[in-house]
Design an enzyme around this catalytic site. Structure first.
Site, mmCIF file in Angstrom:
data_model
loop_
_atom_site.group_PDB
_atom_site.id
_atom_site.type_symbol
_atom_site.label_atom_id
_atom_site.label_comp_id
_atom_site.label_asym_id
_atom_site.label_seq_id
_atom_site.Cartn_x
_atom_site.Cartn_y
_atom_site.Cartn_z
ATOM 1 N N SER A 132 0.401 -1.048 22.802
ATOM 2 C CA SER A 132 0.800 -2.105 23.745
ATOM 3 C C SER A 132 2.018 -2.902 23.286
ATOM 4 C CB SER A 132 -0.364 -3.068 23.963
ATOM 5 O OG SER A 132 -0.841 -3.548 22.726
ATOM 6 N N ASP A 180 -1.429 -13.746 20.153
ATOM 7 C CA ASP A 180 -2.839 -13.563 19.785
ATOM 8 C C ASP A 180 -3.008 -13.010 18.376
ATOM 9 O OD1 ASP A 180 -1.909 -11.008 20.057
ATOM 10 O OD2 ASP A 180 -3.312 -10.401 21.628
ATOM 11 N N HIS A 226 0.046 -9.346 19.498
ATOM 12 C CA HIS A 226 1.119 -9.171 20.494
ATOM 13 C C HIS A 226 2.164 -10.269 20.334
ATOM 14 C CE1 HIS A 226 -2.344 -7.029 22.194
ATOM 15 N NE2 HIS A 226 -1.418 -6.157 22.554
#
Lengths: 251, 251
Positions: free
Chosen positions: A53, A230, A233
């Site tokens: 991601s 977080d 990310h």
């Protein structure tokens, strides 16, 4: 110093406008020359970003050509691409991003023929591993550190066999303690994945990109939450930090 | 040289890897120091990007806080923000983008209380004008160059009255001839808008950002179509070029 002392320090530093070193200095400090092998960009080079991601960063999945903003997402891969397309304007380079959110190494392997080999990259940048650790930790994956090392090694052997002249950038997965998802229970187990990646990078003669060190240095300027949303990310500032560190892998 | 000769030159230059000057040199050449007044970034500064589609660049319209990627779009404003949030990590800056696709000066004026004054920017960057010219040219707007000058001057007088200490960056609208939308019929009429903006920047003691000159210099490295998709909107490389030029307005 502990987190609350550190926050207070940052607050004071911010008010006073104190910055001990500049961001380029952070990156140099975290990436000493002898740990790195800088790569050249040649005319017509094809550059592929692969990962999870953090690399994906909201890219559009539809088949799109190289150098397309929506196909590159909005993270470090896009920011590094923008810098490269500007700096190497006369070199006709083609940049692709095929990161997919949630991926672990075996999931890269599942889509490798299409999403790597077929694209024939001259330079391949991979950052993978945080989900291999995290999904195991939260009980959603059975693979261990040994699985990770075996899968990653197999993936790179397969890559080198198909594309013998490929140049590799292998990025260290990172986690910023004290920010949301990342607490003390991540350590020292997560560090094993980092060490494994470094050893793999050496084994395959890759350019190693020490992101954990980069984020540790960056926290001397602003707290972890400034760089990641977080712990894993990136914020905009963190994506730019990753991009600038990535570009340091180039000559 | 004409377009086809120039294309041939670029092709040869690309093959040979020839680059006469670097992109930072392009920007310096296009933006001589004496034409510019560099601005400082101070702790807590609020920075607002305003303009049309080139500034908008696909940003999300929902009310979002500062420094949010989706609120900043994917164009030069985002790229410049990423660089600033990284470089000024300890300065607690807040960046907003309120560009709206299709806008002319009077449309900025219609939403100025909400989209500028209420945000209390310390630094306001405006790029507006290509639609004032283009929509008039294609018969979809009645305003002339005089309307543009009057509307722009009124907008800035209103801004300075509400926010007397505001620092202004006023960017020159640009058009890259020979790329899709922009043909010979744009000139010399379009140049009147560019000249008007420069005079307005001087009148309001703003930092003037000469984008037309920047894009003209950039075409010495790669053809216009490398930097813009239609003569007006940027490719990734063009957005990075605009971002780097914008950052040159800062100390």
């Amino acid at each position: 110093m502990n987190l609350s002392t550190r926050r207070s320090f940052f607050k004071k530093a911010a008010i006073a406008g104190i910055t001990a070193v500049s961001i380029p200095q952070i990156i140099s400090a975290a990436m000493p020359q002898h740990h790195n092998k800088k790569l050249s960009i040649n005319v017509g080079d094809r550059i592929l970003f692969q990962g999870d991601s953090i690399t994906d960063a909201g890219r559009k999945r539809d088949a799109l050509g190289p150098n397309d903003q929506s196909a590159l997402g909005t993270g470090y891969a896009f920011l590094a691409s923008a810098a490269m397309l500007n700096k190497y304007a006369s070199k006709n380079i083609n940049i692709f991003n095929k990161g997919i959110s949630g991926d672990k190494v075996f999931e890269l392997a599942d889509r490798w023929d299409e999403d790597c080999i077929a694209l024939k990259p001259d330079i391949l940048s991979i950052m993978i591993g945080v989900n291999d650790f995290w999904h195991k930790k939260n009980g959603n994956y059975e693979g261990t550190i040994d699985t990770y090392i075996k899968d990653y090694t197999n993936l790179l052997e397969r890559t080198k066999k198909a594309l013998p002249n490929i140049k590799l950038i292998i990025a260290e997965p990172f986690a910023v303690p004290g920010v949301k998802a990342v607490d003390a229970s991540w350590f020292p187990a997560f560090s094993d994945y980092r060490k494994a990646v470094k050893a793999i990078a050496e084994k395959f003669d890759a350019t190693f990109l020490p992101y954990q060190s980069v984020f540790e240095e960056a926290q001397k300027h602003a707290p972890g939450s400034y760089w990641t949303s977080d712990g894993v990310h990136t914020t905009i500032a963190g994506a730019q930090l990753m991009s600038e560190a990535w570009l340091e892998c180039l000559k």
